[in-house]
Design a protein around this motif. Structure first.
Motif, PDB file in Angstrom:
ATOM      1  N   GLY A 191       0.629  -1.225  -0.014  1.00  0.00           N
ATOM      2  CA  GLY A 191      -0.281   0.067   0.007  1.00  0.00           C
ATOM      3  C   GLY A 191       0.997   1.346   0.355  1.00  0.00           C
ATOM      4  O   GLY A 191       2.059   1.503   0.539  1.00  0.00           O
ATOM      5  N   ASN A 192       0.379   2.827  -0.101  1.00  0.00           N
ATOM      6  CA  ASN A 192       0.729   3.573  -0.258  1.00  0.00           C
ATOM      7  C   ASN A 192       0.012   4.376   0.313  1.00  0.00           C
ATOM      8  O   ASN A 192       0.706   6.301   0.511  1.00  0.00           O
ATOM      9  N   GLY A 193      -0.669   4.504   1.496  1.00  0.00           N
ATOM     10  CA  GLY A 193      -1.043   5.384   2.559  1.00  0.00           C
ATOM     11  C   GLY A 193      -2.975   5.631   1.888  1.00  0.00           C
ATOM     12  O   GLY A 193      -4.165   6.012   2.734  1.00  0.00           O
ATOM     13  N   ARG A 194      -2.712   5.276   0.629  1.00  0.00           N
ATOM     14  CA  ARG A 194      -4.197   5.737  -0.243  1.00  0.00           C
ATOM     15  C   ARG A 194      -4.537   4.244  -0.584  1.00  0.00           C
ATOM     16  O   ARG A 194      -6.187   3.927  -0.267  1.00  0.00           O
ATOM     17  N   PRO A 254       3.040   1.166  -6.235  1.00  0.00           N
ATOM     18  CA  PRO A 254       3.670   2.681  -6.716  1.00  0.00           C
ATOM     19  C   PRO A 254       3.153   4.446  -6.134  1.00  0.00           C
ATOM     20  O   PRO A 254       2.418   4.109  -5.136  1.00  0.00           O
ATOM     21  N   PRO A 255       4.231   4.362  -5.038  1.00  0.00           N
ATOM     22  CA  PRO A 255       4.052   5.320  -4.348  1.00  0.00           C
ATOM     23  C   PRO A 255       2.976   6.896  -4.756  1.00  0.00           C
ATOM     24  O   PRO A 255       2.008   6.744  -3.705  1.00  0.00           O
ATOM     25  N   ASP A 256       3.003   7.262  -5.716  1.00  0.00           N
ATOM     26  CA  ASP A 256       2.128   8.363  -5.728  1.00  0.00           C
ATOM     27  C   ASP A 256       0.455   7.219  -6.962  1.00  0.00           C
ATOM     28  O   ASP A 256      -0.418   8.136  -7.900  1.00  0.00           O
ATOM     29  N   ALA A 257       0.371   6.045  -7.180  1.00  0.00           N
ATOM     30  CA  ALA A 257      -0.902   5.281  -7.468  1.00  0.00           C
ATOM     31  C   ALA A 257      -1.810   5.069  -7.490  1.00  0.00           C
ATOM     32  O   ALA A 257      -1.796   5.292  -5.879  1.00  0.00           O
ATOM     33  N   GLU A 258      -2.879   4.860  -7.486  1.00  0.00           N
ATOM     34  CA  GLU A 258      -4.546   4.954  -7.207  1.00  0.00           C
ATOM     35  C   GLU A 258      -5.001   3.531  -7.311  1.00  0.00           C
ATOM     36  O   GLU A 258      -5.698   3.183  -8.105  1.00  0.00           O
ATOM     37  N   GLY A 259      -3.598   2.449  -8.030  1.00  0.00           N
ATOM     38  CA  GLY A 259      -3.349   1.050  -8.483  1.00  0.00           C
ATOM     39  C   GLY A 259      -2.289  -0.064  -8.634  1.00  0.00           C
ATOM     40  O   GLY A 259      -1.718   0.425  -7.245  1.00  0.00           O
ATOM     41  N   VAL A 260      -2.869  -0.684  -8.231  1.00  0.00           N
ATOM     42  CA  VAL A 260      -2.004  -2.600  -8.593  1.00  0.00           C
ATOM     43  C   VAL A 260      -1.350  -2.259  -9.851  1.00  0.00           C
ATOM     44  O   VAL A 260      -2.170  -2.486 -10.450  1.00  0.00           O
ATOM     45  N   LEU A 261       0.073  -2.754  -9.461  1.00  0.00           N
ATOM     46  CA  LEU A 261       0.909  -3.170 -11.079  1.00  0.00           C
ATOM     47  C   LEU A 261       1.203  -4.275 -10.444  1.00  0.00           C
ATOM     48  O   LEU A 261       1.853  -4.730  -9.753  1.00  0.00           O
ATOM     49  N   ILE A 262       0.799  -4.882 -11.943  1.00  0.00           N
ATOM     50  CA  ILE A 262       1.568  -6.226 -11.529  1.00  0.00           C
ATOM     51  C   ILE A 262       3.042  -6.911 -12.871  1.00  0.00           C
ATOM     52  O   ILE A 262       1.919  -6.161 -14.369  1.00  0.00           O
ATOM     53  N   GLN A 263       3.173  -7.341 -13.155  1.00  0.00           N
ATOM     54  CA  GLN A 263       4.474  -7.776 -13.984  1.00  0.00           C
ATOM     55  C   GLN A 263       4.616  -9.522 -13.733  1.00  0.00           C
ATOM     56  O   GLN A 263       4.789 -10.187 -12.898  1.00  0.00           O
ATOM     57  N   ALA A 264       4.069 -10.063 -15.100  1.00  0.00           N
ATOM     58  CA  ALA A 264       4.208 -11.584 -14.532  1.00  0.00           C
ATOM     59  C   ALA A 264       4.840 -11.912 -15.315  1.00  0.00           C
ATOM     60  O   ALA A 264       4.879 -11.390 -17.264  1.00  0.00           O
ATOM     61  N   GLU A 265       5.741 -13.307 -15.638  1.00  0.00           N
ATOM     62  CA  GLU A 265       6.553 -14.048 -16.861  1.00  0.00           C
ATOM     63  C   GLU A 265       6.440 -15.369 -16.579  1.00  0.00           C
ATOM     64  O   GLU A 265       5.679 -16.104 -15.485  1.00  0.00           O
ATOM     65  N   GLN A 266       5.570 -16.425 -17.315  1.00  0.00           N
ATOM     66  CA  GLN A 266       6.052 -17.804 -17.740  1.00  0.00           C
ATOM     67  C   GLN A 266       6.791 -18.537 -18.627  1.00  0.00           C
ATOM     68  O   GLN A 266       7.327 -17.847 -19.938  1.00  0.00           O
ATOM     69  N   GLU A 280      12.038  -3.755   1.477  1.00  0.00           N
ATOM     70  CA  GLU A 280      12.598  -2.523   1.199  1.00  0.00           C
ATOM     71  C   GLU A 280      11.727  -1.979  -0.121  1.00  0.00           C
ATOM     72  O   GLU A 280      12.395  -0.547  -0.744  1.00  0.00           O
ATOM     73  N   LYS A 281      11.826  -2.808  -0.805  1.00  0.00           N
ATOM     74  CA  LYS A 281      11.036  -2.318  -2.374  1.00  0.00           C
ATOM     75  C   LYS A 281       9.931  -2.499  -2.766  1.00  0.00           C
ATOM     76  O   LYS A 281       9.209  -1.895  -3.580  1.00  0.00           O
ATOM     77  N   ALA A 282       8.856  -3.104  -1.693  1.00  0.00           N
ATOM     78  CA  ALA A 282       7.559  -2.652  -0.916  1.00  0.00           C
ATOM     79  C   ALA A 282       6.682  -3.322  -2.546  1.00  0.00           C
ATOM     80  O   ALA A 282       6.100  -3.086  -3.353  1.00  0.00           O
ATOM     81  N   ALA A 283       7.216  -4.838  -2.577  1.00  0.00           N
ATOM     82  CA  ALA A 283       6.801  -5.379  -3.749  1.00  0.00           C
ATOM     83  C   ALA A 283       6.624  -6.844  -2.876  1.00  0.00           C
ATOM     84  O   ALA A 283       7.058  -7.400  -2.308  1.00  0.00           O
ATOM     85  N   VAL A 284       5.659  -7.317  -3.419  1.00  0.00           N
ATOM     86  CA  VAL A 284       5.489  -8.640  -3.178  1.00  0.00           C
ATOM     87  C   VAL A 284       5.683  -9.713  -4.296  1.00  0.00           C
ATOM     88  O   VAL A 284       5.448  -9.367  -5.318  1.00  0.00           O
ATOM     89  N   VAL A 285       7.159 -10.957  -4.319  1.00  0.00           N
ATOM     90  CA  VAL A 285       6.910 -11.533  -5.290  1.00  0.00           C
ATOM     91  C   VAL A 285       6.923 -13.131  -5.339  1.00  0.00           C
ATOM     92  O   VAL A 285       6.692 -13.487  -3.805  1.00  0.00           O
ATOM     93  N   PHE A 286       5.751 -13.710  -6.518  1.00  0.00           N
ATOM     94  CA  PHE A 286       5.801 -14.457  -6.570  1.00  0.00           C
ATOM     95  C   PHE A 286       6.523 -15.414  -7.331  1.00  0.00           C
ATOM     96  O   PHE A 286       6.617 -15.190  -8.704  1.00  0.00           O
ATOM     97  N   THR A 287       7.243 -17.081  -6.764  1.00  0.00           N
ATOM     98  CA  THR A 287       7.304 -17.648  -7.890  1.00  0.00           C
ATOM     99  C   THR A 287       6.494 -19.648  -7.535  1.00  0.00           C
ATOM    100  O   THR A 287       6.332 -19.570  -6.698  1.00  0.00           O
TER     101      THR A 287
END
Length: 258
Positions: free
Chosen positions: A20-23, A153-165, A131-138
């Motif tokens: 989270g980023n407070g909002r 992200p600090p100023d974002a109003e949402g969640v960003l996801i990057q995936a690989e397979q 420290e990176k404020a990120a969750v990583v799943f493998t």
């Protein structure tokens, strides 16, 4: 670097990893071959509380200050190690709601990323890199491997996801549902699909006045996906893809989040 790690352990709402980023906030957990992101937004949660109490003026941080006071008082009680948390959030006073006087039913949606049956029983690892404020799943099973990095992200109003397979189809589908086990079946809900997105409106009212409704919006977007059976099919995606999700107090705002 500090981490919280669940290695080969399925998790749930009560031991989810927080972002989270407070909002904007998310609780991430892995269960039954599916990655869960339970979403919420400060404006939705607290606006709902004040709306239901027919209060017109909000005081930012009021609930947090109340919790701090309760927690400080609890530190001076006996057996603080375990009862401190439980008594603060779930006091045995006969009350239906916890001491922070809020509803236990966040109105943001819950995003699901389902893995294919090929990945069932895979070796999994879910970790919060603080420290990176990120969750990583493998997850790995034989030659098959998937990874997912989730952040707010600090100023974002949402969640960003990057995936690989390692090959297409290991991520099977993405969906947006009411938060699991949160008692939300009592509220009117409207669903819709728009291009590569699925959205949800949940309507709440003043207790005795339906003329003043509060209807937050949640949306999940996976570029390149296709609508299938009320969800987003990921089988058409390549080995790398991205996604985003947001919950906002205003309708029409989440589909524009990038």
């Amino acid at each position: 670097m500090h981490k919280i790690i669940f290695d080969q352990v399925e998790t749930g709402w009560h031991n989810a990893l927080p972002l989270g980023n407070g909002r904007m906030g998310a609780m991430v957990f892995f269960r039954d071959n599916t990655i869960h992101l339970a979403l919420n937004h400060y404006d939705c949660y607290y606006q709902n509380l004040y709306t239901r109490r027919k209060q017109t003026e909000k005081v930012p941080g009021e609930r947090y200050r109340q919790l701090c006071e309760i927690a400080e008082n609890a530190r001076h009680q006996k057996e603080v190690e375990r009862s401190h948390y439980n008594q603060t959030l779930r006091p045995e006073t006969g009350k239906k709601r916890p001491q922070f006087e809020g509803t236990s039913h966040p109105m943001g949606g819950e995003v699901l990323f389902g893995l294919s049956e090929e990945m069932r029983g895979a070796k999994t690892n879910l970790q919060l890199i603080i420290e990176k404020a990120a969750v990583v799943f493998t997850a790995e099973k034989g030659e098959n491997k998937v990874t997912m990095t989730i952040c707010v992200p600090p100023d974002a109003e949402g969640v960003l996801i990057q995936a690989e397979q390692s090959k297409s189809g290991l991520y099977e589908q993405a969906d947006l549902i009411l938060p699991s086990a949160r008692g939300l079946d009592q509220y009117p809900v409207e669903w819709g699909m728009e291009g590569e997105s699925k959205w949800m409106h949940t309507t709440l009212y003043h207790e005795d006045d339906h003329s003043q409704a509060f209807a937050p919006e949640t949306a999940l977007t996976v570029p390149g996906s296709k609508a299938a059976a009320g969800a987003l099919s990921l089988s058409v995606l390549g080995t790398v893809f991205s996604a985003s999700a947001s919950v906002r107090p205003d309708r029409g705002s989440t589909l524009n989040f990038t």
